[in-house]
Design a protein around this motif. Structure first.
Motif, PDB file in Angstrom:
ATOM      1  N   VAL A   1       0.834  -1.195   0.000  1.00 11.08           N
ATOM      2  CA  VAL A   1       0.000   0.000   0.000  1.00 11.08           C
ATOM      3  C   VAL A   1       0.875   1.254   0.000  1.00 11.08           C
ATOM      4  N   ALA A   2       2.027   1.189   0.644  1.00 12.89           N
ATOM      5  CA  ALA A   2       2.935   2.335   0.711  1.00 12.89           C
ATOM      6  C   ALA A   2       3.597   2.626  -0.627  1.00 12.89           C
ATOM      7  N   GLY A   3       3.448   1.718  -1.587  1.00 14.11           N
ATOM      8  CA  GLY A   3       4.082   1.901  -2.890  1.00 14.11           C
ATOM      9  C   GLY A   3       5.437   1.224  -2.980  1.00 14.11           C
ATOM     10  N   GLY A   4       5.866   0.605  -1.906  1.00 12.04           N
ATOM     11  CA  GLY A   4       7.130  -0.122  -1.912  1.00 12.04           C
ATOM     12  C   GLY A   4       6.934  -1.558  -2.339  1.00 12.04           C
ATOM     13  N   LYS A   5       8.024  -2.287  -2.352  1.00  8.36           N
ATOM     14  CA  LYS A   5       7.979  -3.690  -2.765  1.00  8.36           C
ATOM     15  C   LYS A   5       8.567  -4.572  -1.675  1.00  8.36           C
ATOM     16  N   LEU A   6       7.993  -5.769  -1.571  1.00  9.67           N
ATOM     17  CA  LEU A   6       8.507  -6.825  -0.713  1.00  9.67           C
ATOM     18  C   LEU A   6       8.794  -8.017  -1.613  1.00  9.67           C
ATOM     19  N   THR A   7       9.701  -8.873  -1.197  1.00  9.98           N
ATOM     20  CA  THR A   7      10.002 -10.075  -1.961  1.00  9.98           C
ATOM     21  C   THR A   7       9.654 -11.288  -1.108  1.00  9.98           C
ATOM     22  N   ALA A   8       8.880 -12.206  -1.676  1.00  9.39           N
ATOM     23  CA  ALA A   8       8.488 -13.428  -0.979  1.00  9.39           C
ATOM     24  C   ALA A   8       9.214 -14.617  -1.596  1.00  9.39           C
ATOM     25  N   ARG A   9       9.658 -15.525  -0.733  1.00 11.33           N
ATOM     26  CA  ARG A   9      10.269 -16.775  -1.185  1.00 11.33           C
ATOM     27  C   ARG A   9       9.977 -17.827  -0.131  1.00 11.33           C
ATOM     28  N   LEU A  10      10.329 -19.054  -0.427  1.00 14.83           N
ATOM     29  CA  LEU A  10      10.139 -20.131   0.538  1.00 14.83           C
ATOM     30  C   LEU A  10      11.482 -20.588   1.081  1.00 14.83           C
ATOM     31  N   ALA A  11      11.513 -20.905   2.366  1.00 20.14           N
ATOM     32  CA  ALA A  11      12.653 -21.567   3.006  1.00 20.14           C
ATOM     33  C   ALA A  11      12.047 -22.826   3.606  1.00 20.14           C
ATOM     34  N   GLY A  12      12.194 -23.939   2.914  1.00 20.18           N
ATOM     35  CA  GLY A  12      11.465 -25.141   3.304  1.00 20.18           C
ATOM     36  C   GLY A  12       9.998 -24.881   3.048  1.00 20.18           C
ATOM     37  N   ASP A  13       9.191 -24.972   4.094  1.00 17.24           N
ATOM     38  CA  ASP A  13       7.767 -24.677   3.915  1.00 17.24           C
ATOM     39  C   ASP A  13       7.356 -23.403   4.655  1.00 17.24           C
ATOM     40  N   THR A  14       8.336 -22.557   4.974  1.00 21.53           N
ATOM     41  CA  THR A  14       8.067 -21.272   5.625  1.00 21.53           C
ATOM     42  C   THR A  14       8.201 -20.148   4.607  1.00 21.53           C
ATOM     43  N   ILE A  15       7.235 -19.237   4.595  1.00 19.45           N
ATOM     44  CA  ILE A  15       7.302 -18.072   3.714  1.00 19.45           C
ATOM     45  C   ILE A  15       8.226 -17.043   4.360  1.00 19.45           C
ATOM     46  N   ILE A  16       9.188 -16.573   3.576  1.00 12.80           N
ATOM     47  CA  ILE A  16      10.127 -15.548   4.023  1.00 12.80           C
ATOM     48  C   ILE A  16       9.849 -14.295   3.199  1.00 12.80           C
ATOM     49  N   ILE A  17       9.681 -13.171   3.875  1.00 13.56           N
ATOM     50  CA  ILE A  17       9.457 -11.890   3.213  1.00 13.56           C
ATOM     51  C   ILE A  17      10.703 -11.035   3.440  1.00 13.56           C
ATOM     52  N   THR A  18      11.242 -10.485   2.356  1.00 13.34           N
ATOM     53  CA  THR A  18      12.422  -9.626   2.460  1.00 13.34           C
ATOM     54  C   THR A  18      12.017  -8.202   2.123  1.00 13.34           C
ATOM     55  N   ASP A  19      12.401  -7.268   2.998  1.00 18.30           N
ATOM     56  CA  ASP A  19      12.039  -5.864   2.792  1.00 18.30           C
ATOM     57  C   ASP A  19      13.049  -5.157   1.889  1.00 18.30           C
ATOM     58  N   ALA A  20      12.834  -3.880   1.652  1.00 21.01           N
ATOM     59  CA  ALA A  20      13.686  -3.093   0.747  1.00 21.01           C
ATOM     60  C   ALA A  20      15.108  -2.951   1.284  1.00 21.01           C
ATOM     61  N   LYS A  21      15.295  -3.146   2.573  1.00 19.76           N
ATOM     62  CA  LYS A  21      16.629  -3.065   3.165  1.00 19.76           C
ATOM     63  C   LYS A  21      17.345  -4.417   3.130  1.00 19.76           C
ATOM     64  N   GLY A  22      16.686  -5.442   2.524  1.00 23.28           N
ATOM     65  CA  GLY A  22      17.303  -6.755   2.395  1.00 23.28           C
ATOM     66  C   GLY A  22      17.202  -7.610   3.642  1.00 23.28           C
ATOM     67  N   ARG A  23      16.315  -7.233   4.575  1.00 21.46           N
ATOM     68  CA  ARG A  23      16.167  -7.979   5.822  1.00 21.46           C
ATOM     69  C   ARG A  23      15.083  -9.047   5.678  1.00 21.46           C
ATOM     70  N   PRO A  24      15.441 -10.331   5.874  1.00 19.10           N
ATOM     71  CA  PRO A  24      14.442 -11.403   5.772  1.00 19.10           C
ATOM     72  C   PRO A  24      13.622 -11.534   7.059  1.00 19.10           C
ATOM     73  N   THR A  25      12.338 -11.788   6.889  1.00 20.24           N
ATOM     74  CA  THR A  25      11.407 -11.958   7.998  1.00 20.24           C
ATOM     75  C   THR A  25      10.542 -13.176   7.704  1.00 20.24           C
ATOM     76  N   ALA A  26      10.356 -14.043   8.694  1.00 22.24           N
ATOM     77  CA  ALA A  26       9.530 -15.237   8.509  1.00 22.24           C
ATOM     78  C   ALA A  26       8.073 -14.956   8.843  1.00 22.24           C
ATOM     79  N   VAL A  27       7.192 -15.578   8.078  1.00 22.43           N
ATOM     80  CA  VAL A  27       5.775 -15.610   8.428  1.00 22.43           C
ATOM     81  C   VAL A  27       5.640 -16.753   9.428  1.00 22.43           C
ATOM     82  N   THR A  28       5.339 -16.416  10.673  1.00 23.50           N
ATOM     83  CA  THR A  28       5.283 -17.425  11.730  1.00 23.50           C
ATOM     84  C   THR A  28       3.886 -18.010  11.911  1.00 23.50           C
TER      85      THR A  28
END
Length: 189
Positions: free
Chosen positions: A141-168
Motif C-alpha cells: 500500500v505504501a508503494g514499496g515492494k517486498l520479496t516473498a520466497r520459501l525456506a522449506g515450507d516457511t514463507i520468508i518476506i524480504t524488505d527493501a533493506k534486504g532484511r528477511p522476515t519469517a511468516v510465523t
C-alpha cells in the motif's frame, strides 16, 4: 469502489489529516494454515490484532498513525503483522520515536509498507513464488515492494533493506482480509 493501493493510501492520509487537525511464535509450516474465508461476524484486522496479546506495539502504532478506521474498513487487506517481539528487535528507542506526533508520516509509511491491497493467502503467495521461479515481488500500500520466497515450507518476506522476515503464522482470517504474523518489522528503502 475497488480497493487499490492508491485508495488505501489516500484513505490513510485522509485519516491522518483528520486526526492531525494531524502485517504465533514459532515458524509455522505453510501447509498448517487454515482456509481463509472471512465471515461478516468475524473481527476485523484491528480487532483481531487487539485480541492476540502479541500485537500490542502494532496496535499502538496503528492508533498513533491514525490508521484504525482504514484497517477496520471493508477492505479487503492483507497485513503482515509484526509481533511485539519483532518490534523489540528494532534499535532501542525506535518505536518511541516513531509514535511521536511529529513522526506520524514516517510511521504511516512503515505501517502501510506492511499492507497489501486485496486478500492474499499463503496459498496465493506460494503460487506466486512458484510461478516466478522461487521469488515473487509484492506491491505494498505504501508503494514499496517486498520479496516473498520459501525456506522449506516457511514463507520468508524480504524488505527493501534486504532484511528477511519469517511468516510465523499464516492466514489469520478477519472480516476484512487476512493477517500473516511475522517475526520482524519491514523497513522501506
Amino acid at each position: 469502489m475497488p480497493v487499490t493501493p492508491k485508495t488505501i493510501k489516500a484513505a490513510a492520509f485522509a485519516a491522518l489529516a483528520a486526526t492531525a487537525g494531524l502485517s504465533a511464535i514459532g515458524a509455522a509450516p505453510v501447509s498448517a494454515h487454515h482456509h481463509n474465508t472471512p465471515a461478516a461476524s468475524a473481527p476485523n484486522i484491528v480487532e483481531t490484532a487487539q485480541s492476540t496479546g502479541v500485537h500490542t506495539t502494532l496496535v499502538a502504532a496503528v492508533q498513533a498513525a491514525g490508521l484504525v478506521d482504514t484497517l477496520a474498513s471493508p477492505g479487503p487487506f492483507t497485513v503482515f503483522a509484526p509481533t511485539d517481539t519483532a518490534f523489540a528487535k528494532l534499535p532501542e528507542g525506535t518505536v518511541a520515536t516513531l509514535v511521536k506526533p511529529e513522526n506520524r508520516g514516517t510511521l504511516t509509511g512503515i505501517l502501510t509498507y506492511h499492507a497489501v491491497a486485496g486478500n492474499v493467502t499463503s496459498s496465493d503467495l506460494v503460487a506466486l513464488i512458484n510461478k516466478h521461479g522461487g521469488s515473487a515481488t509484492i506491491d505494498t500500500v505504501a508503494g514499496g515492494k517486498l520479496t516473498a520466497r520459501l525456506a522449506g515450507d516457511t514463507i520468508i518476506i524480504t524488505d527493501a533493506k534486504g532484511r528477511p522476515t519469517a511468516v510465523t503464522q499464516a492466514d489469520v482470517s478477519t472480516s476484512n482480509g487476512t493477517i500473516h504474523v511475522t517475526d520482524g518489522v519491514f523497513l522501506p528503502a
